[in-house]
Design a protein around this motif. Structure first.
Motif, PDB file in Angstrom:
ATOM      1  N   GLN A 208       0.815  -1.239   0.017  1.00 34.35           N
ATOM      2  CA  GLN A 208      -0.036  -0.065   0.132  1.00 34.35           C
ATOM      3  C   GLN A 208       0.919   1.329  -0.233  1.00 34.35           C
ATOM      4  OE1 GLN A 208      -3.511   0.479  -0.254  1.00 34.35           O
ATOM      5  NE2 GLN A 208      -2.846   2.288  -0.613  1.00 34.35           N
ATOM      6  N   ALA A 209       1.995   1.116   0.728  1.00 38.22           N
ATOM      7  CA  ALA A 209       3.010   2.277   0.786  1.00 38.22           C
ATOM      8  C   ALA A 209       3.571   2.816  -0.541  1.00 38.22           C
ATOM      9  CB  ALA A 209       4.057   2.271   1.851  1.00 38.22           C
ATOM     10  N   TRP A 210       3.822   1.519  -1.324  1.00 38.56           N
ATOM     11  CA  TRP A 210       4.428   1.651  -2.501  1.00 38.56           C
ATOM     12  C   TRP A 210       3.358   2.235  -3.456  1.00 38.56           C
ATOM     13  CZ3 TRP A 210       3.660   0.015  -7.601  1.00 38.56           C
ATOM     14  CH2 TRP A 210       4.822  -0.070  -8.390  1.00 38.56           C
ATOM     15  N   TYR A 211       2.214   1.986  -3.566  1.00 39.37           N
ATOM     16  CA  TYR A 211       1.055   2.415  -4.347  1.00 39.37           C
ATOM     17  C   TYR A 211       1.002   3.807  -4.016  1.00 39.37           C
ATOM     18  CZ  TYR A 211      -1.013  -1.669  -6.648  1.00 39.37           C
ATOM     19  OH  TYR A 211      -1.232  -2.779  -7.405  1.00 39.37           O
ATOM     20  N   ASP A 212       0.878   4.145  -2.679  1.00 41.29           N
ATOM     21  CA  ASP A 212       0.692   5.705  -2.277  1.00 41.29           C
ATOM     22  C   ASP A 212       1.995   6.554  -2.780  1.00 41.29           C
ATOM     23  OD1 ASP A 212      -1.554   4.859  -1.034  1.00 41.29           O
ATOM     24  OD2 ASP A 212      -0.396   4.689   0.981  1.00 41.29           O
ATOM     25  N   LYS A 213       3.003   6.035  -3.171  1.00 45.47           N
ATOM     26  CA  LYS A 213       4.128   6.892  -3.547  1.00 45.47           C
ATOM     27  C   LYS A 213       4.022   7.008  -5.018  1.00 45.47           C
ATOM     28  CE  LYS A 213       7.741   4.643  -2.071  1.00 45.47           C
ATOM     29  NZ  LYS A 213       9.340   3.976  -2.078  1.00 45.47           N
ATOM     30  N   GLN A 214       3.686   5.917  -5.581  1.00 47.38           N
ATOM     31  CA  GLN A 214       3.467   6.004  -6.973  1.00 47.38           C
ATOM     32  C   GLN A 214       2.618   6.671  -7.636  1.00 47.38           C
ATOM     33  OE1 GLN A 214       5.414   4.341  -9.461  1.00 47.38           O
ATOM     34  NE2 GLN A 214       6.969   4.249  -8.056  1.00 47.38           N
ATOM     35  N   ARG A 215       1.342   6.618  -6.981  1.00 47.42           N
ATOM     36  CA  ARG A 215      -0.043   7.416  -7.622  1.00 47.42           C
ATOM     37  C   ARG A 215       0.181   8.780  -7.887  1.00 47.42           C
ATOM     38  NH1 ARG A 215      -3.769   3.852  -3.626  1.00 47.42           N
ATOM     39  NH2 ARG A 215      -4.142   2.057  -5.006  1.00 47.42           N
ATOM     40  N   VAL A 216      -0.343   9.043  -9.012  1.00 47.75           N
ATOM     41  CA  VAL A 216      -0.374  10.774  -9.570  1.00 47.75           C
ATOM     42  C   VAL A 216      -1.874  11.041  -9.759  1.00 47.75           C
ATOM     43  CG1 VAL A 216       0.369  12.072 -11.512  1.00 47.75           C
ATOM     44  CG2 VAL A 216       1.535  10.303 -10.959  1.00 47.75           C
ATOM     45  N   PRO A 217      -2.038  12.092  -8.602  1.00 50.75           N
ATOM     46  CA  PRO A 217      -3.430  12.359  -8.719  1.00 50.75           C
ATOM     47  C   PRO A 217      -3.995  13.151 -10.135  1.00 50.75           C
ATOM     48  CG  PRO A 217      -2.529  13.126  -6.864  1.00 50.75           C
ATOM     49  CD  PRO A 217      -1.332  12.482  -7.613  1.00 50.75           C
ATOM     50  N   ALA A 218      -5.169  13.058 -10.525  1.00 54.52           N
ATOM     51  CA  ALA A 218      -5.653  13.551 -11.720  1.00 54.52           C
ATOM     52  C   ALA A 218      -5.474  15.510 -11.558  1.00 54.52           C
ATOM     53  CB  ALA A 218      -6.866  13.325 -12.129  1.00 54.52           C
ATOM     54  N   LEU A 231      -3.031   6.328 -14.050  1.00 54.07           N
ATOM     55  CA  LEU A 231      -1.954   6.983 -13.402  1.00 54.07           C
ATOM     56  C   LEU A 231      -2.488   7.201 -11.751  1.00 54.07           C
ATOM     57  CD1 LEU A 231      -0.272   9.526 -15.646  1.00 54.07           C
ATOM     58  CD2 LEU A 231       0.524   7.206 -15.083  1.00 54.07           C
ATOM     59  N   SER A 232      -3.763   7.463 -11.625  1.00 50.81           N
ATOM     60  CA  SER A 232      -4.093   7.773 -10.413  1.00 50.81           C
ATOM     61  C   SER A 232      -4.280   6.532  -9.559  1.00 50.81           C
ATOM     62  CB  SER A 232      -5.684   8.480 -10.349  1.00 50.81           C
ATOM     63  OG  SER A 232      -6.684   7.716 -10.745  1.00 50.81           O
ATOM     64  N   ARG A 233      -4.577   5.322 -10.212  1.00 51.75           N
ATOM     65  CA  ARG A 233      -4.673   4.036  -9.372  1.00 51.75           C
ATOM     66  C   ARG A 233      -3.631   3.279  -9.220  1.00 51.75           C
ATOM     67  NH1 ARG A 233      -8.682   1.961  -7.286  1.00 51.75           N
ATOM     68  NH2 ARG A 233      -8.727  -0.099  -8.160  1.00 51.75           N
ATOM     69  N   VAL A 234      -2.391   3.055 -10.237  1.00 51.73           N
ATOM     70  CA  VAL A 234      -1.391   2.336 -10.153  1.00 51.73           C
ATOM     71  C   VAL A 234      -0.102   3.168 -10.361  1.00 51.73           C
ATOM     72  CG1 VAL A 234      -2.774   0.297 -11.193  1.00 51.73           C
ATOM     73  CG2 VAL A 234      -1.410   1.678 -12.577  1.00 51.73           C
ATOM     74  N   GLY A 235       0.068   4.578 -10.563  1.00 53.69           N
ATOM     75  CA  GLY A 235       1.285   5.015 -10.986  1.00 53.69           C
ATOM     76  C   GLY A 235       1.926   4.769 -12.193  1.00 53.69           C
ATOM     77  N   PRO A 236       3.045   5.567 -12.454  1.00 58.94           N
ATOM     78  CA  PRO A 236       3.587   5.440 -13.893  1.00 58.94           C
ATOM     79  C   PRO A 236       4.341   4.164 -14.094  1.00 58.94           C
ATOM     80  CG  PRO A 236       4.990   7.059 -12.373  1.00 58.94           C
ATOM     81  CD  PRO A 236       3.485   6.599 -11.655  1.00 58.94           C
ATOM     82  N   LEU A 237       5.083   3.530 -13.331  1.00 57.82           N
ATOM     83  CA  LEU A 237       5.928   2.406 -13.499  1.00 57.82           C
ATOM     84  C   LEU A 237       4.833   1.166 -13.833  1.00 57.82           C
ATOM     85  CD1 LEU A 237       8.460   2.158 -10.548  1.00 57.82           C
ATOM     86  CD2 LEU A 237       8.826   3.258 -12.807  1.00 57.82           C
TER      87      LEU A 237
END
Length: 492
Positions: A208-218, A231-237
């Motif tokens: 969960q912490a990894w997702y939180d770091k990755q996510r890009v809000p709209a 991007l808001s769900r899973v992040g760019p990677l």
């Protein structure tokens, strides 16, 4: 009901898995000596309420032991309506799930007669499976995986087949951060992120912490297209490695060109649960999907079937029987073609099948379904049917040395499979829907007639509820709009 089946874990050898080109992949790996395990590891397998072989196959109980689809016979296959009843209660266009359920229920409970016609040369619609010349059970229209949270659907469908528990899991061939190809679970779980990005995640909280770091809000706070949603769900990677190019191959549109709703459903799992579906009941029909339809349609004297029979040609030729109600399960825009409105947009699937002679350890790839999300591979996935738990006895005994694979490619040409979800198509469908509502003697049902991708269980429930309406009101009509069933799986 039968005794529980034994589902043994696959052993592992040191043989290298094969890339679609036939060359070993860049990742060092192992190829199982047996099929990919039908059950997920504990504790996830215990979440599946199907724990043993269950259900009723009347045809098998009557002593029919063939593993092939039953021969339909010359009269059924002729497409000739002159030998069919001159008058029926229901004329049903399409021998898939929707048509079969309505024919079976109306006969069994109300004593109504049906003529079921289909332009294809078989019953079962897209669920049709068969045994090929090598003795491998395969699906003609792509792999089908039954899963449901509807107890009513599970209780209904087990009347027409024996079922074995099956926890579907998918693998993907994905390059890691250094470009080395890895075979990882899809949808992404802890093991996926660890393998692709050299992480060491060992708990739900860390994931969960990894997702939180990755996510890009709209940018505006609410996603306006598929890319912003992803991007808001899973992040760019994960978006770049797994979802972006796979979406392009599926829809011929990048996520930025699709509605946000298409990618807002991306799974974000923090656990080690690799199961593709989370439904309460997950199973495979022991003798294939076609057997379900054989039990529903071919044993009932009130149900007449004609395949190789085109509804529109028969209507134009004046050869249709008299009927009280028409049940239409084909494309809604084809029914109203004479109106002159534009056609609805669909995606189709093309299957390139190949029989692989004696692959390493008897299998071509690590699992039944392996996805290819990278842009340098033109197809979306490869299905290897030999891994399926409901294979023929010859496969289970190890007598079939080769393996059948099917590469899937999405296209805008061919049989319609998936509605294309955008505002233009939805607005056009609403115009067709108004035309359909004005046809008082026609019931439009199923994914093509509703311009909605139904999972198998959703299609069954929709048909059962339409039958409920007939009992309650005297009319075959839906109880709810197609979108009220929620999203289907869609392209995989």
């Amino acid at each position: 009901w039968l005794k529980p089946c034994r589902l043994d874990r696959a052993r592992v050898s040191t043989a290298a898995p094969r890339h679609p080109s036939g060359a070993p992949p860049s990742e060092s790996g192992t190829m199982p000596e047996g099929p990919f395990p039908a059950r997920a590891p504990s504790p996830w397998a215990e979440l599946n309420k199907v724990t043993e072989v269950c259900g009723h196959d009347a045809i098998f109980k009557e002593g029919v032991t063939t593993e092939h689809p039953l021969e339909l016979g010359a009269e059924v296959s002729s497409g000739d309506l002159s030998t069919a009843p001159a008058e029926v209660d229901l004329l049903i266009v399409g021998a898939g799930l929707s048509g079969a359920v309505l024919a079976e229920r109306c006969s069994k409970e109300l004593g109504m007669s049906s003529l079921v016609i289909d332009k294809r040369d078989h019953i079962g619609g897209n669920c049709f499976d068969y045994v090929d010349e090598h003795g491998i059970r395969a699906s003609k229209y792509g792999a089908h995986l039954f899963h449901t949270n509807f107890e009513r659907v599970w209780q209904y469908i087990t009347q027409f087949s024996e079922w074995m528990p099956y926890d579907h899991r998918v693998r993907g061939r994905v390059p890691d951060k250094d470009g080395a190809e890895k075979v990882v679970p899809i949808p992404p779980v802890q093991a996926t992120v660890n393998a692709l990005f050299a992480e060491n995640i060992t708990s739900d909280a860390e994931m969960q912490a990894w997702y939180d770091k990755q996510r890009v809000p709209a940018p505006t706070g609410e996603a306006t297209n598929g890319e912003e949603a992803a991007l808001s769900r899973v992040g760019p990677l994960l978006y770049e490695k797994i979802f972006k190019h796979y979406t392009k191959k599926q829809w011929d549109k990048y996520p930025a060109e699709l509605d946000a709703s298409v990618l807002m459903r991306l799974p974000c799992r923090t656990s080690t649960d690799e199961r593709y579906f989370g439904d309460q009941w997950q199973a495979l029909p022991t003798r294939g999907y076609t057997r379900i339809f054989e039990n529903m349609l071919l044993r009932d004297p009130k149900i007449t079937v004609r395949v190789n029979c085109d509804f529109f040609k028969e209507r134009e030729g004046g050869r249709l029987p008299k009927y009280s109600m028409l049940v239409y399960t084909g494309p809604i825009d084809s029914y109203f073609a004479q109106v002159g409105m534009p056609k609805l947009e669909y995606r189709s699937l093309h299957f390139e099948e190949k029989y692989v002679e004696e692959p390493d350890q008897g299998f071509f790839q690590e699992a039944m379904v392996v996805n290819y999300p990278s842009p340098d591979v033109p197809f979306t996935r490869i299905v290897e049917y030999k891994h399926m738990g409901n294979q023929t006895d010859a496969v289970k005994r190890g007598e079939v040395k080769g393996s059948l694979i099917a590469k899937e490619t999405s296209s805008d040409v061919g049989e319609p499979y998936y509605p294309v979800p955008n505002k233009q198509n939805q607005d056009l469908y609403e115009k067709y829907r108004l035309l359909a509502e004005a046809e008082s003697e026609v019931c439009f049902v199923g994914r093509l007639a509703s311009y909605k991708y139904f999972n198998m269980d959703q299609a069954i429930l929709n048909a059962l509820e339409i039958y409920d309406s007939l009992k309650e009101t005297g009319k075959l009509q839906p109880k709810r709009r197609p979108e009220d069933f929620g999203p289907g799986d869609g392209p995989k």
